[in-house]
Each structure stands twice: as structure tokens, then as C-alpha cells.
Design a protein around this motif. Sequence first.
Motif, PDB file in Angstrom:
ATOM      1  N   LEU A   1      -4.053   7.603  -0.755  1.00 44.59           N
ATOM      2  CA  LEU A   1      -5.421   7.799  -1.221  1.00 44.59           C
ATOM      3  C   LEU A   1      -6.437   7.470  -0.124  1.00 44.59           C
ATOM      4  O   LEU A   1      -7.462   8.148   0.015  1.00 44.59           O
TER       5      LEU A   1
ATOM      6  N   SER B   1       0.465   6.771  -3.140  1.00 43.90           N
ATOM      7  CA  SER B   1       0.246   5.341  -2.940  1.00 43.90           C
ATOM      8  C   SER B   1      -1.219   5.115  -2.560  1.00 43.90           C
ATOM      9  O   SER B   1      -1.967   6.060  -2.312  1.00 43.90           O
ATOM     10  N   TRP B   2      -1.609   3.819  -2.500  1.00 44.71           N
ATOM     11  CA  TRP B   2      -2.970   3.518  -2.061  1.00 44.71           C
ATOM     12  C   TRP B   2      -3.188   3.985  -0.622  1.00 44.71           C
ATOM     13  O   TRP B   2      -4.286   4.391  -0.248  1.00 44.71           O
ATOM     14  N   ARG B   3      -2.135   3.920   0.201  1.00 47.94           N
ATOM     15  CA  ARG B   3      -2.244   4.409   1.573  1.00 47.94           C
ATOM     16  C   ARG B   3      -2.542   5.906   1.579  1.00 47.94           C
ATOM     17  O   ARG B   3      -3.396   6.378   2.348  1.00 47.94           O
TER      18      ARG B   3
ATOM     19  N   VAL C   1       1.576   4.542  -6.823  1.00 44.55           N
ATOM     20  CA  VAL C   1       0.860   3.986  -7.974  1.00 44.55           C
ATOM     21  C   VAL C   1       0.741   5.009  -9.109  1.00 44.55           C
ATOM     22  O   VAL C   1       0.548   4.643 -10.257  1.00 44.55           O
TER      23      VAL C   1
ATOM     24  N   LEU D   1       0.814  -1.211   0.000  1.00 45.75           N
ATOM     25  CA  LEU D   1       0.000   0.000   0.000  1.00 45.75           C
ATOM     26  C   LEU D   1       0.851   1.266   0.000  1.00 45.75           C
ATOM     27  O   LEU D   1       0.384   2.323  -0.396  1.00 45.75           O
TER      28      LEU D   1
END
Length: 239
Positions: free
Chosen positions: A89, A85-87, A76, A72
Amino acid sequence: MIEFLTDPAVWASFATLAFLEIVLGVDNIIFVAVMAERLPEHQRAMARRLGLLLALGFRIAMLAGLVWIARLSQPVFELFDHGFSWRDLLMLGGGGFLLAKSTLEIHHDVEGESESHGGGASGLLPMVIVQIALIDIVFSLDSVITAVGLTDRLPIMIAAVMLAILVMILAADSVAAFIARHPTTKMLALSFLLLVGVALVADGLGFHIPRGYIYFAIAFSLLVEVLNILARRNRKPHG
């Protein structure tokens, strides 16, 4: 198994991790108490407990998926020379949700508006439970990453998280009762959530605000509010 339970290092890791999980859950307890206020009184305790139990399941799943959690933090995409990153977001989404929810709650309180607890209550209960569980995912990201950094033993992490959730379930009723007895504390609690929302959005944008600053601000504000409550209580007999 006996050696595992009698190892002092195991108990030290468990105690440290449980303490950190409980401290990092302070903002979550405030959110749970405020969210349940929207429900009829007889549904509030059930919503708090079910939401936190559902959150416990999410936390254990996150701990079990340590490799996924590690990924995460990998960027990305990039925007304005900053990798998201997904974290990031998740932090942005959770922070934005807290900012919007707190602002709406403050608006309802200041303008004197209130939602009906009548026919729509049956549909409101599952929505509140899901919101409590989902925002816990955002709140628990830091604590899960902390758990991974402190120990590599999954049973210790799960036991510490279970203890922290149990403490949160027990404390949520007291916090909610205190807020109900002292309406001014609800505005203070909503201000805390605004502060946490700003911190989450800043974190998602790459500007990390140490949690210690936030907890100091919360503790100081609570101390001032407690002193105000005591002062009002002492003035009552003379009024």
C-alpha cells in the motif's frame, strides 16, 4: 568497542551497505531537486537539507523498529487473489504520488504555467519539506530491508544511512544547479520520476521490476543528454 571498530567484517558490511544506500538514493536526489524548484531561490537549499535531515530521522526510526518493518510485508487483505501488505500500500501510494506530481510538473512546464513565489511561499516551504521527507520513506523501504538483510548490527546500519543522507545532501545542490543550468534536464528528471512511479506501483501490485533496469535506463538517458549538452556547447561559437 575497539574490537568492534577494528573488525574487518564490520568495515566490509559498512562499506557495502553505504554504497547500496547511496545508489538506492539516486531517484530520491532527483525528486528532492525537482521539488525544491517550486520554492523561491533563497529557500531551495534549506528545503533540500531540512527535508533530507527529517528523512534521516525517519530512516533511523524505521531501522530501530525492525520488527515493525518485518510485519509490513505480511498481507492484511486480499483482492483478486493477490494479498496486499502495508508495504504494498505504501508503494502504491508513493508511486501514485510520483506519477501525479511528475505529470503536473510536466504540464506546468509544457503549458508555460508557473506557480507564484510570492505570498504563498511561506506556506509552500513546510509543505515541500514534508513531501521530501514522506516520499523518502517510500524510497527507503527497499534500502532499509536491504540493510536488515546485510547485517544485524544496528550501529552499522545507522552509520551507513547517515553517510548516504550526507552524500545526498551534498549531491542535491549540484543536481539542482545542473538542472537549473540546463532546463531540458528537468523534463528528463521528471521522466525518471514517472518511471520510478510506475515501478513503485508495479511493485505494490506484485510485479517487481528490478532496480537495475531502471538505473540502466536513467544512466543511458543521462549519457545521451550529456552528449547533447556538449554538442550544443560546441556549436555555440560557430552560431
